[in-house]
Design a protein around this motif. Structure first.
Motif, PDB file in Angstrom:
ATOM      1  N   SER A 271       0.831  -1.210   0.000  1.00 34.11           N
ATOM      2  CA  SER A 271       0.000   0.000   0.000  1.00 34.11           C
ATOM      3  C   SER A 271       0.860   1.252   0.000  1.00 34.11           C
ATOM      4  O   SER A 271       0.573   2.223  -0.722  1.00 34.11           O
ATOM      5  N   LEU A 272       1.926   1.257   0.788  1.00 31.05           N
ATOM      6  CA  LEU A 272       2.830   2.408   0.827  1.00 31.05           C
ATOM      7  C   LEU A 272       3.558   2.589  -0.500  1.00 31.05           C
ATOM      8  O   LEU A 272       3.768   3.723  -0.952  1.00 31.05           O
ATOM      9  N   GLN A 273       3.927   1.484  -1.135  1.00 33.60           N
ATOM     10  CA  GLN A 273       4.578   1.583  -2.443  1.00 33.60           C
ATOM     11  C   GLN A 273       3.612   2.131  -3.492  1.00 33.60           C
ATOM     12  O   GLN A 273       3.991   2.955  -4.327  1.00 33.60           O
ATOM     13  N   ILE A 274       2.371   1.664  -3.457  1.00 35.14           N
ATOM     14  CA  ILE A 274       1.357   2.182  -4.385  1.00 35.14           C
ATOM     15  C   ILE A 274       1.156   3.681  -4.167  1.00 35.14           C
ATOM     16  O   ILE A 274       1.096   4.464  -5.119  1.00 35.14           O
ATOM     17  N   ALA A 275       1.049   4.081  -2.897  1.00 32.62           N
ATOM     18  CA  ALA A 275       0.866   5.507  -2.592  1.00 32.62           C
ATOM     19  C   ALA A 275       2.034   6.332  -3.114  1.00 32.62           C
ATOM     20  O   ALA A 275       1.848   7.427  -3.666  1.00 32.62           O
ATOM     21  N   GLY A 276       3.260   5.816  -2.965  1.00 32.91           N
ATOM     22  CA  GLY A 276       4.427   6.517  -3.486  1.00 32.91           C
ATOM     23  C   GLY A 276       4.404   6.623  -4.995  1.00 32.91           C
ATOM     24  O   GLY A 276       4.725   7.675  -5.566  1.00 32.91           O
ATOM     25  N   ALA A 277       4.007   5.535  -5.671  1.00 35.31           N
ATOM     26  CA  ALA A 277       3.924   5.559  -7.134  1.00 35.31           C
ATOM     27  C   ALA A 277       2.881   6.564  -7.607  1.00 35.31           C
ATOM     28  O   ALA A 277       3.085   7.263  -8.618  1.00 35.31           O
ATOM     29  N   LEU A 278       1.767   6.657  -6.894  1.00 37.84           N
ATOM     30  CA  LEU A 278       0.727   7.625  -7.275  1.00 37.84           C
ATOM     31  C   LEU A 278       1.206   9.067  -7.096  1.00 37.84           C
ATOM     32  O   LEU A 278       0.878   9.943  -7.901  1.00 37.84           O
ATOM     33  N   GLU A 279       1.985   9.307  -6.040  1.00 36.65           N
ATOM     34  CA  GLU A 279       2.571  10.638  -5.867  1.00 36.65           C
ATOM     35  C   GLU A 279       3.449  11.002  -7.062  1.00 36.65           C
ATOM     36  O   GLU A 279       3.394  12.126  -7.573  1.00 36.65           O
ATOM     37  N   ALA A 280       4.251  10.032  -7.505  1.00 36.08           N
ATOM     38  CA  ALA A 280       5.125  10.277  -8.654  1.00 36.08           C
ATOM     39  C   ALA A 280       4.305  10.500  -9.920  1.00 36.08           C
ATOM     40  O   ALA A 280       4.619  11.379 -10.732  1.00 36.08           O
ATOM     41  N   MET A 281       3.244   9.710 -10.122  1.00 31.83           N
ATOM     42  CA  MET A 281       2.399   9.867 -11.305  1.00 31.83           C
ATOM     43  C   MET A 281       1.734  11.247 -11.330  1.00 31.83           C
ATOM     44  O   MET A 281       1.589  11.857 -12.395  1.00 31.83           O
TER      45      MET A 281
ATOM     46  N   ASP B 156       2.978  14.037  -9.926  1.00 29.88           N
ATOM     47  CA  ASP B 156       4.030  15.006 -10.262  1.00 29.88           C
ATOM     48  C   ASP B 156       4.342  14.991 -11.757  1.00 29.88           C
ATOM     49  O   ASP B 156       4.479  16.051 -12.384  1.00 29.88           O
ATOM     50  N   ILE B 157       4.460  13.797 -12.327  1.00 27.29           N
ATOM     51  CA  ILE B 157       4.774  13.667 -13.753  1.00 27.29           C
ATOM     52  C   ILE B 157       3.651  14.260 -14.597  1.00 27.29           C
ATOM     53  O   ILE B 157       3.897  14.963 -15.591  1.00 27.29           O
ATOM     54  N   SER B 158       2.413  14.005 -14.200  1.00 28.99           N
ATOM     55  CA  SER B 158       1.261  14.482 -14.969  1.00 28.99           C
ATOM     56  C   SER B 158       1.120  16.005 -14.903  1.00 28.99           C
ATOM     57  O   SER B 158       0.825  16.657 -15.909  1.00 28.99           O
ATOM     58  N   VAL B 159       1.318  16.551 -13.718  1.00 30.53           N
ATOM     59  CA  VAL B 159       1.247  18.014 -13.580  1.00 30.53           C
ATOM     60  C   VAL B 159       2.345  18.680 -14.401  1.00 30.53           C
ATOM     61  O   VAL B 159       2.102  19.680 -15.106  1.00 30.53           O
ATOM     62  N   ARG B 160       3.557  18.136 -14.333  1.00 33.16           N
ATOM     63  CA  ARG B 160       4.670  18.692 -15.106  1.00 33.16           C
ATOM     64  C   ARG B 160       4.397  18.631 -16.611  1.00 33.16           C
ATOM     65  O   ARG B 160       4.624  19.596 -17.340  1.00 33.16           O
ATOM     66  N   TYR B 161       3.892  17.498 -17.067  1.00 31.95           N
ATOM     67  CA  TYR B 161       3.604  17.338 -18.493  1.00 31.95           C
ATOM     68  C   TYR B 161       2.518  18.311 -18.938  1.00 31.95           C
ATOM     69  O   TYR B 161       2.616  18.928 -20.014  1.00 31.95           O
TER      70      TYR B 161
END
Length: 354
Positions: A205-215, A217-222
């Motif tokens: 669950s913590l890994q999924i939450a971390g991946a979603l945070e990264a997604m 950030d990537i989406s906002v930047r794009y």
């Protein structure tokens, strides 16, 4: 977050940034990045973070380790860091020393069983075992006529059938046939497979939450870089709506995962409150992985599906992590059984207290 947590996370993030850059990994067709990354993590003592000093580990707290796993999710780390940490934690429950090198845990699914035979050997099949192919040792939870035992097993003594999850990481089938363990000891009183599945589920669950945070950030930047019809797509209401939904899924996953991690880190026993927190976190984070990944790809359009883009490293792994240590459907059924057993009126104060 305590100062010690910051040190652990900062150390890990520096290693990840230097040696696990997603774009560099995407361009590396020979996987030459894996050995330097694992060596750096090992030298920092991170894979055995949950193992006490006297058993060969770093002696970090559960809270430290959970923060580390969340950071690993933000980099979509594709080495058996979480698996080795869980294996070390499992072995430590029976005061079995952890060896160096990659490890994973058996079983990794609530429906699989490993049996301790009368002659002290281990037999059984475990499916969907993360990174079993890369592991040098297995930490095994086995059931025998006298109860539950925890064993350290040489991985080469078992038969491993290679498999891949949707994130293209190893999710293998391991068969033990009369395998003699290196070390085996009785598990602590009251320890069972459900407890292993719960802490494994919170790790995912913590890994999924971390991946979603990264997604996010990537989406906002794009969205702030991509121009369509002479303006940034972040200015379009539909895109803003999608980003808001993605932010909501990311926040919900992080809240559920960290709440469950706090419950486990501060609990003296795996009681119904911990069960409720951990099962709920796995269900909510799995749901967020599906919805959040779809939204992130929608923001990116076709480019997000190309093999060259890093987005799929996060979205596919988040989807794959849903099934490890019990899927959301498994935990939804189990949570329903808990409610039926205890009653909603009795469980509600536990929810409200959190």
């Amino acid at each position: 977050m305590a100062e010690s947590d910051n040190i652990v996370v900062e150390t890990a993030e520096k290693i990840f940034a230097d040696l696990a850059d997603p774009q560099t990994i995407n361009n590396d067709k020979k996987d030459s990045w894996q050995a330097p990354l694992w060596q750096a993590l090992s030298e920092a003592g991170l894979p055995l973070a949950w193992v006490p000093d006297d058993l060969g580990g770093s002696g970090a707290s559960l809270a430290d380790g959970f923060a580390l796993l969340n950071a690993a999710g933000r980099f979509a780390v594709a080495v058996p860091l979480a698996e080795t940490m869980l294996a070390g934690w499992l072995l430590a429950q029976a005061e079995v020393a952890s060896p160096a090198g990659e490890m994973t845990v058996l079983p990794a699914s609530p429906k699989d069983r490993i049996t301790l035979d009368a002659d002290g050997s281990l037999s059984g099949r475990a499916r969907g075992v993360p990174f079993a192919k890369a592991a040098k040792h297995f930490a095994v939870l086995a059931r025998g006529k006298d109860g539950v035992s925890i064993a350290l097993v040489d991985a080469s003594k078992g038969r491993t059938e290679s498999g891949l999850n949707v994130g293209y990481d190893h999710s293998d089938t391991v068969t033990l046939d009369k395998v003699q363990p290196i070390t085996i000891k009785p598990a602590p009183k009251g320890f069972d497979q459900t407890k292993l599945m719960l802490i494994g589920g919170v790790a995912r669950s913590l890994q999924i939450a971390g991946a979603l945070e990264a997604m996010l950030d990537i989406s906002v930047r794009y969205s702030n870089e991509r121009v369509a019809f002479e303006k940034k797509i972040s200015k379009f209401q539909a895109v803003q709506h999608n980003l808001a939904r993605l932010a909501g899924e990311s926040a919900a996953a992080l809240a559920a995962a960290t709440s469950a991690a706090d419950a486990i880190a501060n609990a003296k026993t795996f009681d119904d409150e911990v069960y409720l927190e951990a099962a709920s976190a796995k269900i909510r984070c799995a749901e967020a992985a599906e919805k959040g990944g779809a939204i992130a790809h929608q923001v990116h359009g076709a480019i997000g599906f190309t093999i060259e883009h890093i987005l799929h490293r996060y979205s596919l792994r988040a989807l794959a992590w849903r099934d490890d240590f019990g899927s959301e459907s498994h935990w939804a059924v189990e949570l329903g059984k808990l409610v039926a057993r205890r009653g909603a009126d009795e469980l509600w104060p536990l929810v409200a207290a959190r």
